[in-house]
Design a protein around this motif. Structure first.
Motif, PDB file in Angstrom:
ATOM      1  N   TYR A   1       4.412   0.882   0.731  1.00  0.00           N
ATOM      2  CA  TYR A   1       5.880   0.272   1.779  1.00  0.00           C
ATOM      3  C   TYR A   1       5.089  -1.062   2.202  1.00  0.00           C
ATOM      4  CZ  TYR A   1       7.464   5.110   2.190  1.00  0.00           C
ATOM      5  OH  TYR A   1       7.735   6.476   1.430  1.00  0.00           O
ATOM      6  N   ASP A   2       6.055  -1.559   2.728  1.00  0.00           N
ATOM      7  CA  ASP A   2       5.538  -2.877   3.201  1.00  0.00           C
ATOM      8  C   ASP A   2       6.380  -2.850   4.483  1.00  0.00           C
ATOM      9  OD1 ASP A   2       5.051  -5.745   4.035  1.00  0.00           O
ATOM     10  OD2 ASP A   2       6.865  -7.058   2.325  1.00  0.00           O
ATOM     11  N   VAL A   3       4.965  -3.180   5.649  1.00  0.00           N
ATOM     12  CA  VAL A   3       5.307  -2.392   6.790  1.00  0.00           C
ATOM     13  C   VAL A   3       5.525  -3.783   7.762  1.00  0.00           C
ATOM     14  CG1 VAL A   3       5.024  -0.437   8.484  1.00  0.00           C
ATOM     15  CG2 VAL A   3       5.089   0.172   6.418  1.00  0.00           C
ATOM     16  N   PRO A   4       6.000  -3.950   8.477  1.00  0.00           N
ATOM     17  CA  PRO A   4       6.274  -5.502   9.578  1.00  0.00           C
ATOM     18  C   PRO A   4       4.880  -5.119  10.335  1.00  0.00           C
ATOM     19  CG  PRO A   4       8.499  -4.516   9.642  1.00  0.00           C
ATOM     20  CD  PRO A   4       7.439  -3.268   9.186  1.00  0.00           C
ATOM     21  N   PRO A   5       3.923  -6.396  10.811  1.00  0.00           N
ATOM     22  CA  PRO A   5       2.994  -6.444  11.660  1.00  0.00           C
ATOM     23  C   PRO A   5       3.372  -5.542  13.235  1.00  0.00           C
ATOM     24  CG  PRO A   5       2.726  -8.133  10.234  1.00  0.00           C
ATOM     25  CD  PRO A   5       4.400  -7.395  10.135  1.00  0.00           C
ATOM     26  N   VAL A   6       4.789  -5.729  13.466  1.00  0.00           N
ATOM     27  CA  VAL A   6       5.666  -5.673  14.822  1.00  0.00           C
ATOM     28  C   VAL A   6       5.356  -3.705  15.203  1.00  0.00           C
ATOM     29  CG1 VAL A   6       6.410  -7.642  15.749  1.00  0.00           C
ATOM     30  CG2 VAL A   6       7.677  -5.510  13.913  1.00  0.00           C
ATOM     31  N   ALA A   7       5.111  -3.428  13.871  1.00  0.00           N
ATOM     32  CA  ALA A   7       5.051  -2.081  13.228  1.00  0.00           C
ATOM     33  C   ALA A   7       3.624  -0.935  14.100  1.00  0.00           C
ATOM     34  CB  ALA A   7       5.511  -1.839  12.989  1.00  0.00           C
ATOM     35  N   LEU A   8       2.589  -1.841  14.027  1.00  0.00           N
ATOM     36  CA  LEU A   8       1.655  -1.344  14.214  1.00  0.00           C
ATOM     37  C   LEU A   8       1.558  -0.735  15.265  1.00  0.00           C
ATOM     38  CD1 LEU A   8      -1.305  -1.531  12.541  1.00  0.00           C
ATOM     39  CD2 LEU A   8      -1.922  -3.636  13.626  1.00  0.00           C
TER      40      LEU A   8
ATOM     41  N   ASP B   1       6.608   9.785   8.420  1.00  0.00           N
ATOM     42  CA  ASP B   1       7.449   8.902   8.875  1.00  0.00           C
ATOM     43  C   ASP B   1       8.130   8.049   9.292  1.00  0.00           C
ATOM     44  OD1 ASP B   1       8.893  11.844   7.764  1.00  0.00           O
ATOM     45  OD2 ASP B   1       8.877  12.647  10.058  1.00  0.00           O
ATOM     46  N   THR B   2       7.083   7.454  10.301  1.00  0.00           N
ATOM     47  CA  THR B   2       7.086   6.111  11.016  1.00  0.00           C
ATOM     48  C   THR B   2       7.023   5.037  10.162  1.00  0.00           C
ATOM     49  OG1 THR B   2       6.311   7.056  12.573  1.00  0.00           O
ATOM     50  CG2 THR B   2       6.184   4.804  12.717  1.00  0.00           C
ATOM     51  N   VAL B   3       6.255   5.367   8.999  1.00  0.00           N
ATOM     52  CA  VAL B   3       5.882   4.463   7.819  1.00  0.00           C
ATOM     53  C   VAL B   3       6.967   4.237   7.607  1.00  0.00           C
ATOM     54  CG1 VAL B   3       4.575   3.755   5.829  1.00  0.00           C
ATOM     55  CG2 VAL B   3       3.344   4.507   8.550  1.00  0.00           C
ATOM     56  N   ARG B   4       8.092   5.384   6.578  1.00  0.00           N
ATOM     57  CA  ARG B   4       8.682   5.316   5.538  1.00  0.00           C
ATOM     58  C   ARG B   4       9.898   4.964   6.361  1.00  0.00           C
ATOM     59  NH1 ARG B   4       7.051  11.124   5.254  1.00  0.00           N
ATOM     60  NH2 ARG B   4       5.897  11.427   3.511  1.00  0.00           N
ATOM     61  N   ALA B   5      10.282   4.844   7.542  1.00  0.00           N
ATOM     62  CA  ALA B   5      11.297   4.273   8.677  1.00  0.00           C
ATOM     63  C   ALA B   5      11.155   2.815   8.818  1.00  0.00           C
ATOM     64  CB  ALA B   5      11.242   5.069   9.852  1.00  0.00           C
ATOM     65  N   ARG B   6      10.222   2.215   9.130  1.00  0.00           N
ATOM     66  CA  ARG B   6       9.954   1.277   9.624  1.00  0.00           C
ATOM     67  C   ARG B   6       9.692   0.114   8.459  1.00  0.00           C
ATOM     68  NH1 ARG B   6       8.988   0.420  15.062  1.00  0.00           N
ATOM     69  NH2 ARG B   6       9.181  -2.159  14.208  1.00  0.00           N
ATOM     70  N   GLY B   7       9.217   0.616   7.017  1.00  0.00           N
ATOM     71  CA  GLY B   7       8.611  -0.151   5.948  1.00  0.00           C
ATOM     72  C   GLY B   7      10.240  -0.001   5.116  1.00  0.00           C
ATOM     73  N   THR B   8       9.973   0.107   3.802  1.00  0.00           N
ATOM     74  CA  THR B   8      10.421  -0.754   3.017  1.00  0.00           C
ATOM     75  C   THR B   8       9.527  -0.862   1.407  1.00  0.00           C
ATOM     76  OG1 THR B   8      11.508  -2.993   3.786  1.00  0.00           O
ATOM     77  CG2 THR B   8      11.795  -2.492   1.388  1.00  0.00           C
ATOM     78  N   ALA B   9      10.081   0.726   0.134  1.00  0.00           N
ATOM     79  CA  ALA B   9       9.435   0.977  -0.080  1.00  0.00           C
ATOM     80  C   ALA B   9       9.664  -0.005  -1.224  1.00  0.00           C
ATOM     81  CB  ALA B   9      10.416   2.133  -0.746  1.00  0.00           C
TER      82      ALA B   9
END
Length: 92
Positions: A11-18, A49-57
């Motif tokens: 998943y491509d997760v934005p840095p703001v989700a860290l 779940d947070t990785v999946r929700a905040r990221g793009t597969a």
């Protein structure tokens, strides 16, 4: 940041989700340290779940190095404890 969930994909997760991921990571660490299997399972599920929700597969055919590798959703607590570092699963 590219995050791999073992057995699932990237998943491509934005840095703001860290910061949000770190809250869940802390809960995983606390539950593992306490040996609380129920809390551990819930905390790991919330983190993933947070990785999946905040990221793009990412497409399964994409060859992109992962910056962070997280355990599979069904990983046993002992396996995850071996992955935990001083900063949990997520450094920073």
């Amino acid at each position: 940041m590219i995050v791999r969930i073992l057995g699932e994909g990237q998943y491509d997760v934005p840095p703001v989700a860290l910061d949000e991921l770190n809250v869940h990571d802390d809960a995983v660490q606390e539950a593992a340290d306490a040996g609380d299997e129920g809390a551990f399972t819930a905390a790991l599920a919330s983190l993933l779940d947070t990785v999946r929700a905040r990221g793009t597969a990412l497409d399964a055919s994409a060859l992109v190095p992962s910056e962070l590798i997280l355990p599979a959703p069904d990983a046993p607590m002992a396996e995850v404890q071996a992955m935990l570092g001083d900063e949990g699963l997520i450094p920073g």
